[in-house]
Design an enzyme around this catalytic site. Sequence first.
Site, PDB file in Angstrom:
ATOM      1  N   SER A 255       0.831  -1.203   0.000  1.00 33.60           N
ATOM      2  CA  SER A 255       0.000   0.000   0.000  1.00 33.60           C
ATOM      3  C   SER A 255       0.866   1.254   0.000  1.00 33.60           C
ATOM      4  O   SER A 255       1.672   1.455  -0.902  1.00 33.60           O
ATOM      5  CB  SER A 255      -0.974  -0.034   1.190  1.00 33.60           C
ATOM      6  OG  SER A 255      -1.938   0.985   1.086  1.00 33.60           O
TER       7      SER A 255
ATOM      8  N   HIS B 198      -7.787  -0.456  -0.895  1.00 36.80           N
ATOM      9  CA  HIS B 198      -7.602  -1.608  -1.783  1.00 36.80           C
ATOM     10  C   HIS B 198      -8.912  -2.243  -2.246  1.00 36.80           C
ATOM     11  O   HIS B 198      -9.056  -3.455  -2.294  1.00 36.80           O
ATOM     12  CB  HIS B 198      -6.668  -2.634  -1.145  1.00 36.80           C
ATOM     13  CG  HIS B 198      -5.381  -1.997  -0.737  1.00 36.80           C
ATOM     14  ND1 HIS B 198      -4.555  -1.396  -1.653  1.00 36.80           N
ATOM     15  CD2 HIS B 198      -4.820  -1.784   0.478  1.00 36.80           C
ATOM     16  CE1 HIS B 198      -3.524  -0.866  -1.022  1.00 36.80           C
ATOM     17  NE2 HIS B 198      -3.670  -1.072   0.268  1.00 36.80           N
TER      18      HIS B 198
END
Length: 311
Positions: A85, A194
């Site tokens: 991330s 996500h």
Amino acid sequence: MILFTFPGQGAQRPGMLHSLPDHPAVARTLDETFDALRDDPLTLDTAKALESTVAVQLCLLVAGVAMARFFVAHKVGPHMVAGLSIGSYPAAVIAGALEYADAVRLVARRGQLMESAYPHGYGMAAIVGLDRYQLEPLIARVHTPAAPVYLANLNANRQLVIAGADGPMRLVMRLALGQGATRVERLAVSVPSHCELFDSAAVEMRAAFAGVTVHRPQSTYLSSGIARALFEPGIIADDLANNMARQVHWFETARLAWERGARLALEMPSGSVLTNLTAPVFADGQAFCCDNNRIDTLLALLSREQAQATH
């Protein structure tokens, strides 16, 4: 060969920037951060400040780059990098693909977009003990446009992360326990990363990259969104801009690093989440984190691995 890994949200802790080594590479990183933000980065790692997604993401960027630069200054830099991330941004900096000042501004913008889109009532949760084929039907039972929940991270075969609104996530967690999950845990992440909830924010991030020069990396940049090595600057820019809305495939990324020859994985601050996830893949190698390990021990391990990689 050496892999540096960079954690995502949830790994942050108060005082993480104040715990960095007293070294010119760290001081330079803090100075460059101040120049880009026009604010003191050492105010970002208090418990109160870390309630902000912007502060969390900036802390992980600063800590990751500063610590990696410390090792590079000792001539034990990585052959490969991978980030989860927000960790993809310091990874890109250390690979030489992204200038640090640009990364600071981009990460600040990323955090602002994510925080403003979902200021409360959303987040992420870990589900341990079920595989994706057991979990996905449970998500499908709960998810609706008005009550969104998604499979976000595939960290290991039986360590998955969901993202979405609080109520639907709690229901999936209860269903997962009923289906044999060994543990469910709400993560210290206040945004639903996500998944497609961030599609529009990813569009804005792509626009933010329009004025940024991305370079061909000098060490191998591994994308945890698609578990591939990326070399073309434009593709790396798209990977960074889109990763907030794209699933994470950490297990596949760690396996890719192993297949490409990495035998020592070192996780930058803070925490040991990626080390715990990477260690099973590196069963015949070594996986360590910076936290709770002596710096001289880590330098010796890196030097040994680097010497082996050059022979």
